[in-house]
Motif scaffolding. Structure first.
Motif, short mmCIF file in Angstrom:
data_model
loop_
_atom_site.label_atom_id
_atom_site.label_comp_id
_atom_site.label_asym_id
_atom_site.label_seq_id
_atom_site.Cartn_x
_atom_site.Cartn_y
_atom_site.Cartn_z
N GLU A 92 5.95 -66.55 99.01
CA GLU A 92 5.40 -65.39 99.69
C GLU A 92 6.29 -64.93 100.86
O GLU A 92 6.31 -63.74 101.22
N VAL A 93 7.06 -65.87 101.43
CA VAL A 93 7.96 -65.51 102.54
C VAL A 93 9.04 -64.56 102.05
O VAL A 93 9.31 -63.51 102.66
N ILE A 94 9.69 -64.90 100.94
CA ILE A 94 10.71 -64.04 100.37
C ILE A 94 10.10 -62.73 99.88
O ILE A 94 10.66 -61.64 100.05
N ALA A 95 8.92 -62.82 99.28
CA ALA A 95 8.27 -61.63 98.73
C ALA A 95 8.03 -60.57 99.80
O ALA A 95 8.13 -59.37 99.56
N ARG A 96 7.72 -61.03 101.01
CA ARG A 96 7.45 -60.08 102.10
C ARG A 96 8.71 -59.36 102.57
O ARG A 96 8.62 -58.32 103.24
N VAL A 97 9.89 -59.90 102.25
CA VAL A 97 11.15 -59.29 102.68
C VAL A 97 11.72 -58.37 101.60
O VAL A 97 12.58 -57.56 101.87
#
Length: 216
Positions: A210-215
């Motif tokens: 989810e961290v990468i997805a938000r970027v």
């Protein structure tokens, strides 16, 4: 029968204009990196280049024009050397490719010792050469790394641009770091960077996607 007259001893040869420009830019790069723009003079540059002040003025006009030319050349030299490595060796896997490119960054700094100081001075003077260079290189590296991430089933999207920018920042910080005692072996730093960045991103995708997805 008269003999042809010989050229007098010690008579200086006329240095071609192109060679004079090369001498001035090389000298100015070192002078600006050492003293900054404000602390540098045409006299210092001329002395370093082995030319007269008049010759330097005739070639570039003033100190600011020389500085802009030096920074522009440094930006193009860095881009040519680093981008070429980033876009080559299509057969390398992700980790090997990343390590090779970290090595290229270290090698560029070693072979151009004034480059980072010059870019920093340019930033202080309002010339965003280093930011432009990072952005240009990020495009090259993002394309090349994206192809390799695919082998892991990873589609980073826009996040890859942020990651590549972070990679450059880490290398710049390590190059400038003042170590307590002798610095570590360069290979150790290359391994650290490779494992930290590639391994770290893979862990993000597997454990916190989810961290990468938000970027993206």
């Amino acid at each position: 029968m008269s003999m042809p007259r010989k050229r007098g001893p010690g008579r200086p040869r006329k240095v071609p204009v192109a060679e004079q420009r090369t001498l001035v830019l090389a000298a100015a790069s070192h002078v600006f990196a050492t003293n900054g723009v404000q602390g540098s003079t045409i006299e210092q540059i001329a002395r370093e280049a082995g030319l007269t002040r008049q010759a330097v003025y005739e070639l570039y006009g003033d100190k600011n024009a020389i500085f802009e030319a030096v920074v522009a050349q440094a930006e193009e030299d860095a881009y040519a050397a680093i981008a070429a490595a980033g876009a080559s060796d299509a057969e390398l896997d992700l980790k090997s490719w990343a390590r090779k490119n970290y090595a290229t960054l270290f090698e560029f700094v070693a072979s151009h010792p004034d480059a980072l100081a010059l870019f920093q001075e340019a930033e202080r003077a309002g010339n965003q050469a280093l930011s432009r260079l990072r952005q240009r290189l990020a495009r090259v590296y993002t394309d090349a790394s994206g192809q390799r991430w695919a082998a892991f089933g990873v589609e980073p999207g826009r996040a890859d641009t942020a990651l590549v920018t972070m990679y450059f920042a880490m290398v710049e910080s390590l190059v400038r770091l003042n170590w307590d005692g002798d610095p570590p072996d360069r290979d150790a730093l290359l391994d650290l960077l490779t494992e930290f960045t590639i391994g770290g991103v893979l862990r993000l995708y597997s454990q916190a996607p989810e961290v990468i997805a938000r970027v993206r």
